[in-house]
Design a protein around this motif. Sequence first.
Motif, PDB file in Angstrom:
ATOM      1  N   MET A  13      25.519 -61.731 -23.778  1.00  0.00           N
ATOM      2  CA  MET A  13      25.389 -61.570 -25.234  1.00  0.00           C
ATOM      3  C   MET A  13      26.114 -62.720 -25.924  1.00  0.00           C
ATOM      4  SD  MET A  13      26.260 -58.182 -27.404  1.00  0.00           S
ATOM      5  CE  MET A  13      25.706 -58.014 -29.085  1.00  0.00           C
ATOM      6  N   ALA A  14      25.487 -63.333 -26.917  1.00  0.00           N
ATOM      7  CA  ALA A  14      26.065 -64.485 -27.588  1.00  0.00           C
ATOM      8  C   ALA A  14      27.317 -64.097 -28.356  1.00  0.00           C
ATOM      9  CB  ALA A  14      25.048 -65.096 -28.552  1.00  0.00           C
ATOM     10  N   VAL A  15      28.256 -65.059 -28.464  1.00  0.00           N
ATOM     11  CA  VAL A  15      29.450 -64.833 -29.262  1.00  0.00           C
ATOM     12  C   VAL A  15      29.071 -64.864 -30.731  1.00  0.00           C
ATOM     13  CG1 VAL A  15      31.687 -65.768 -29.916  1.00  0.00           C
ATOM     14  CG2 VAL A  15      30.965 -65.816 -27.530  1.00  0.00           C
ATOM     15  N   VAL A  16      29.559 -63.908 -31.493  1.00  0.00           N
ATOM     16  CA  VAL A  16      29.276 -63.815 -32.917  1.00  0.00           C
ATOM     17  C   VAL A  16      30.572 -64.033 -33.667  1.00  0.00           C
ATOM     18  CG1 VAL A  16      28.383 -62.358 -34.766  1.00  0.00           C
ATOM     19  CG2 VAL A  16      27.426 -62.188 -32.467  1.00  0.00           C
ATOM     20  N   THR A  17      30.522 -64.781 -34.754  1.00  0.00           N
ATOM     21  CA  THR A  17      31.732 -65.052 -35.521  1.00  0.00           C
ATOM     22  C   THR A  17      31.608 -64.514 -36.921  1.00  0.00           C
ATOM     23  OG1 THR A  17      30.892 -67.217 -36.159  1.00  0.00           O
ATOM     24  CG2 THR A  17      32.313 -67.127 -34.239  1.00  0.00           C
ATOM     25  N   ASP A  18      32.733 -64.103 -37.458  1.00  0.00           N
ATOM     26  CA  ASP A  18      32.818 -63.713 -38.854  1.00  0.00           C
ATOM     27  C   ASP A  18      33.229 -64.946 -39.635  1.00  0.00           C
ATOM     28  OD1 ASP A  18      32.725 -62.138 -41.039  1.00  0.00           O
ATOM     29  OD2 ASP A  18      34.517 -60.955 -40.582  1.00  0.00           O
ATOM     30  N   ARG A  22      23.864 -55.600 -35.252  1.00  0.00           N
ATOM     31  CA  ARG A  22      22.474 -55.771 -34.821  1.00  0.00           C
ATOM     32  C   ARG A  22      21.665 -54.489 -35.006  1.00  0.00           C
ATOM     33  NH1 ARG A  22      22.487 -59.221 -29.298  1.00  0.00           N
ATOM     34  NH2 ARG A  22      20.250 -59.148 -29.691  1.00  0.00           N
ATOM     35  N   ILE A  23      22.270 -53.341 -34.708  1.00  0.00           N
ATOM     36  CA  ILE A  23      21.553 -52.072 -34.916  1.00  0.00           C
ATOM     37  C   ILE A  23      21.384 -51.813 -36.411  1.00  0.00           C
ATOM     38  CG2 ILE A  23      21.542 -49.592 -34.487  1.00  0.00           C
ATOM     39  CD1 ILE A  23      23.314 -50.129 -32.032  1.00  0.00           C
ATOM     40  N   ILE A  50      20.534 -44.644 -26.260  1.00  0.00           N
ATOM     41  CA  ILE A  50      21.712 -45.456 -25.981  1.00  0.00           C
ATOM     42  C   ILE A  50      21.489 -46.360 -24.775  1.00  0.00           C
ATOM     43  CG2 ILE A  50      24.124 -45.342 -25.215  1.00  0.00           C
ATOM     44  CD1 ILE A  50      24.416 -42.822 -26.929  1.00  0.00           C
ATOM     45  N   ASP A  51      20.918 -45.817 -23.718  1.00  0.00           N
ATOM     46  CA  ASP A  51      20.737 -46.625 -22.510  1.00  0.00           C
ATOM     47  C   ASP A  51      19.770 -47.776 -22.750  1.00  0.00           C
ATOM     48  OD1 ASP A  51      18.617 -44.870 -22.839  1.00  0.00           O
ATOM     49  OD2 ASP A  51      18.384 -44.438 -20.698  1.00  0.00           O
ATOM     50  N   GLY A  52      18.704 -47.510 -23.506  1.00  0.00           N
ATOM     51  CA  GLY A  52      17.746 -48.571 -23.798  1.00  0.00           C
ATOM     52  C   GLY A  52      18.342 -49.683 -24.629  1.00  0.00           C
ATOM     53  N   LEU A  53      19.123 -49.317 -25.642  1.00  0.00           N
ATOM     54  CA  LEU A  53      19.771 -50.327 -26.473  1.00  0.00           C
ATOM     55  C   LEU A  53      20.780 -51.136 -25.668  1.00  0.00           C
ATOM     56  CD1 LEU A  53      20.530 -48.785 -29.982  1.00  0.00           C
ATOM     57  CD2 LEU A  53      19.234 -50.856 -29.496  1.00  0.00           C
ATOM     58  N   ALA A  54      21.516 -50.457 -24.809  1.00  0.00           N
ATOM     59  CA  ALA A  54      22.509 -51.158 -23.994  1.00  0.00           C
ATOM     60  C   ALA A  54      21.838 -52.205 -23.115  1.00  0.00           C
ATOM     61  CB  ALA A  54      23.293 -50.160 -23.148  1.00  0.00           C
ATOM     62  N   ARG A  55      20.714 -51.863 -22.502  1.00  0.00           N
ATOM     63  CA  ARG A  55      19.991 -52.831 -21.673  1.00  0.00           C
ATOM     64  C   ARG A  55      19.458 -53.972 -22.522  1.00  0.00           C
ATOM     65  NH1 ARG A  55      17.964 -48.089 -19.314  1.00  0.00           N
ATOM     66  NH2 ARG A  55      16.047 -48.294 -20.539  1.00  0.00           N
ATOM     67  N   LEU A 110      20.516 -55.126 -25.395  1.00  0.00           N
ATOM     68  CA  LEU A 110      21.563 -55.973 -25.953  1.00  0.00           C
ATOM     69  C   LEU A 110      22.479 -56.550 -24.884  1.00  0.00           C
ATOM     70  CD1 LEU A 110      22.527 -53.793 -29.062  1.00  0.00           C
ATOM     71  CD2 LEU A 110      20.989 -55.771 -28.978  1.00  0.00           C
ATOM     72  N   ASN A 111      22.224 -56.153 -23.635  1.00  0.00           N
ATOM     73  CA  ASN A 111      22.998 -56.675 -22.504  1.00  0.00           C
ATOM     74  C   ASN A 111      24.477 -56.343 -22.632  1.00  0.00           C
ATOM     75  OD1 ASN A 111      23.299 -57.974 -20.028  1.00  0.00           O
ATOM     76  ND2 ASN A 111      23.701 -59.972 -21.003  1.00  0.00           N
ATOM     77  N   VAL A 112      24.750 -55.093 -22.966  1.00  0.00           N
ATOM     78  CA  VAL A 112      26.130 -54.617 -23.058  1.00  0.00           C
ATOM     79  C   VAL A 112      26.205 -53.264 -22.354  1.00  0.00           C
ATOM     80  CG1 VAL A 112      26.598 -55.800 -25.239  1.00  0.00           C
ATOM     81  CG2 VAL A 112      25.717 -53.447 -25.274  1.00  0.00           C
ATOM     82  N   SER A 113      27.414 -52.765 -22.178  1.00  0.00           N
ATOM     83  CA  SER A 113      27.562 -51.428 -21.632  1.00  0.00           C
ATOM     84  C   SER A 113      27.222 -50.392 -22.700  1.00  0.00           C
ATOM     85  CB  SER A 113      29.002 -51.208 -21.144  1.00  0.00           C
ATOM     86  OG  SER A 113      29.886 -51.106 -22.248  1.00  0.00           O
ATOM     87  N   GLN A 114      27.166 -49.136 -22.311  1.00  0.00           N
ATOM     88  CA  GLN A 114      26.842 -48.091 -23.270  1.00  0.00           C
ATOM     89  C   GLN A 114      27.988 -47.801 -24.234  1.00  0.00           C
ATOM     90  OE1 GLN A 114      25.141 -44.509 -21.627  1.00  0.00           O
ATOM     91  NE2 GLN A 114      23.709 -45.610 -20.309  1.00  0.00           N
ATOM     92  N   THR A 115      29.205 -48.168 -23.874  1.00  0.00           N
ATOM     93  CA  THR A 115      30.366 -47.843 -24.717  1.00  0.00           C
ATOM     94  C   THR A 115      30.285 -48.473 -26.105  1.00  0.00           C
ATOM     95  OG1 THR A 115      31.791 -47.503 -22.808  1.00  0.00           O
ATOM     96  CG2 THR A 115      32.873 -47.973 -24.909  1.00  0.00           C
ATOM     97  N   PRO A 116      30.058 -49.804 -26.246  1.00  0.00           N
ATOM     98  CA  PRO A 116      29.967 -50.356 -27.605  1.00  0.00           C
ATOM     99  C   PRO A 116      28.761 -49.835 -28.383  1.00  0.00           C
ATOM    100  CG  PRO A 116      29.420 -52.036 -25.994  1.00  0.00           C
ATOM    101  CD  PRO A 116      29.987 -50.874 -25.232  1.00  0.00           C
ATOM    102  N   VAL A 117      27.699 -49.456 -27.680  1.00  0.00           N
ATOM    103  CA  VAL A 117      26.540 -48.882 -28.359  1.00  0.00           C
ATOM    104  C   VAL A 117      26.922 -47.520 -28.946  1.00  0.00           C
ATOM    105  CG1 VAL A 117      24.186 -48.028 -28.099  1.00  0.00           C
ATOM    106  CG2 VAL A 117      24.886 -50.127 -26.922  1.00  0.00           C
ATOM    107  N   ARG A 118      27.642 -46.712 -28.170  1.00  0.00           N
ATOM    108  CA  ARG A 118      28.092 -45.410 -28.678  1.00  0.00           C
ATOM    109  C   ARG A 118      29.028 -45.583 -29.869  1.00  0.00           C
ATOM    110  NH1 ARG A 118      26.885 -41.238 -25.240  1.00  0.00           N
ATOM    111  NH2 ARG A 118      26.281 -41.826 -23.119  1.00  0.00           N
ATOM    112  N   GLU A 119      29.939 -46.549 -29.769  1.00  0.00           N
ATOM    113  CA  GLU A 119      30.873 -46.803 -30.873  1.00  0.00           C
ATOM    114  C   GLU A 119      30.111 -47.221 -32.131  1.00  0.00           C
ATOM    115  OE1 GLU A 119      33.603 -49.733 -29.482  1.00  0.00           O
ATOM    116  OE2 GLU A 119      34.571 -48.390 -28.037  1.00  0.00           O
ATOM    117  N   ALA A 120      29.117 -48.090 -31.959  1.00  0.00           N
ATOM    118  CA  ALA A 120      28.337 -48.553 -33.105  1.00  0.00           C
ATOM    119  C   ALA A 120      27.563 -47.405 -33.734  1.00  0.00           C
ATOM    120  CB  ALA A 120      27.380 -49.668 -32.666  1.00  0.00           C
TER     121      ALA A 120
END
Length: 228
Positions: free
Chosen positions: A1-6, A26-27, A44-49, A51-61
Motif C-alpha cells: 500500500m502506498a505511503v500517504v501524507t497529510d 479511501r473507504i 471486511i475481508d474483501g476490502l482488506a485484500r 487495499l492490501n492490508v490486514s483486516q484490523t485497519p479496515v475494522r478500525e476505519a
Amino acid sequence: MAVVTDRDRNGGFVRPLSIAESVHERIYERIMSLEIPPGARIPIDGLARELNVSQTPVREALTRLEREGLVQKAHLIGYSASPQLTRKEFDDLYKFRLLLEPESARQACLNLTPETLARIEGAASDMEKGEPPVDRNSRYSRFARADAHFHDEIMKVADNATVRQAMNDQHIHLHIFRLMFHSRVTQEALEEHEHLLAAFRAGDADAAYEAMHDHISRSRDRLVAAFE
C-alpha cells in the motif's frame, strides 16, 4: 500500500497518515462518491485484500465511519453503507438547518474576534484546495469534509454547545453531499460562503443571518433534483 501524507494549509508535508487513517480515507471517498452505493454491504475481508492490508485497519476505519454516520453495522450481517436520505428526511433536515444555522451565523458574527475570523477564513480556504494527485472522487469527498468543518467552525464561534452537538449528531454535510456528485454543487457553495465571509468581515450580524439562510436555501434547491 502506498505511503500517504497529510499536508498543512500551505501545502507542506506534515506527517505520514497511519494505515488506519489511509484506509478510512479511501473507504470514505468511495462512499461519498457512491462508488460504494447506499445500502451496499462492505465485506471486511474483501476490502482488506483489495487495499492490501490486514483486516484490523479496515475494522478500525469502518468503526470510525459508523460513528460518522456513513456506515451501519448489523448483527450477523456486518457493515453496509448507510441508506440514502429519503425525500422526507431531506426536507426535514433542511427545515432543521434553516431553524438553527442562520441564527448561529448571526451569533457567530456578534462573537467574532480577529482570531476566530481567521479560523473561519482558514476553514473556507481549505475547500478550494486539493492534495495532488487528486481525482474527481477524492476532491469531491474532501470538499464535503471541508464544508462540514467550515460550518462547524461557525458553530464553535456561535458558542452554543447544544446547537452544535445537535448539528453534529445529524452528520448533515456528509449525508447531503452523497445526494449529488456534481461540480456545480461545490462551485456555487464556494460563492455563497464568500458572501457569508463578507458579512463576517463587515461585522454585519443581520447580513450574516441572511447569507446563511440564502446558502442553505440554495443548497436545498440544488440537491432536491436528486429526488426527481
